[in-house]
Design an enzyme around this catalytic site. Sequence first.
Site, mmCIF file in Angstrom:
data_model
loop_
_atom_site.group_PDB
_atom_site.id
_atom_site.type_symbol
_atom_site.label_atom_id
_atom_site.label_comp_id
_atom_site.label_asym_id
_atom_site.label_seq_id
_atom_site.Cartn_x
_atom_site.Cartn_y
_atom_site.Cartn_z
ATOM 1 N N ASP A 27 0.842 -1.193 0.000
ATOM 2 C CA ASP A 27 0.000 0.000 0.000
ATOM 3 C C ASP A 27 0.881 1.249 0.000
ATOM 4 O OD1 ASP A 27 -2.297 -1.488 0.059
ATOM 5 O OD2 ASP A 27 -2.600 -1.317 2.220
ATOM 6 N N TYR A 55 3.143 -9.274 8.741
ATOM 7 C CA TYR A 55 2.976 -7.830 8.885
ATOM 8 C C TYR A 55 2.910 -7.425 10.354
ATOM 9 C CZ TYR A 55 1.272 -7.928 4.006
ATOM 10 O OH TYR A 55 1.141 -8.114 2.652
ATOM 11 N N ARG A 165 -5.658 -3.787 5.537
ATOM 12 C CA ARG A 165 -6.645 -2.698 5.718
ATOM 13 C C ARG A 165 -8.045 -3.282 5.899
ATOM 14 N NH1 ARG A 165 -7.092 0.248 0.885
ATOM 15 N NH2 ARG A 165 -5.781 -1.242 -0.199
#
Length: 207
Positions: A27, A55, A165
């Site tokens: 992103d 992540y 997200r």
Amino acid sequence: VVKQMRGRLRTRLDRKNIHVGHAGTLDPLASGVLIVCTGRMTKRIEELQAGVKEYTAWIRLGETTPSFDMETQVDATYPWQHITRELIEKVLKEQFTGSIEQVPPAFSACKVGGKPAYKLARKGREVEIKAKTLVIDEIEVLECGLPAEPTLIVRVVCSKGTYIRALARDIGQALQSGAYLIGLRRTRVGDFHVDQCLQVKDVEKWA
């Protein structure tokens, strides 16, 4: 990044034609591991894309944005005072571990009618994307700001195609609130770890 890499390598190696490609996007506001392949290694891009991702995600609870991150402004607020670390850990274990269904964000590179969804979303167009099956191997709370601050840091180990997200969005909904991503760092792709990575500015020295 690919454009910068290609340009720097052309200059450094004094060659016009150098194949350069990436094995999975990040992103715009994210940092961390981005695998870039050059020359013959571009043939292995598909193989490298399939690697498990890890992540670290920073999440704010009680609010949402259209893009599910800080690329767009907050559009709604929700109660969050009922949320505890114990509730978060329970929800993550019961609803976000193993095989799950996830609807990718409208602000993503998923194709809708042959066009990237984010191009339509940024024009204010309605975007409908079907849910995808993915796997969350591990998800754990690293830090929790509650009850003082509605913030959360989690570590996620997941399959290709996972949108962190969208995971933040879904966690907010599962907690009877809202949530969006305020920071994201990819720490691993397959066998490649962030501490093995180069900065783009160091490519010429590496070459």
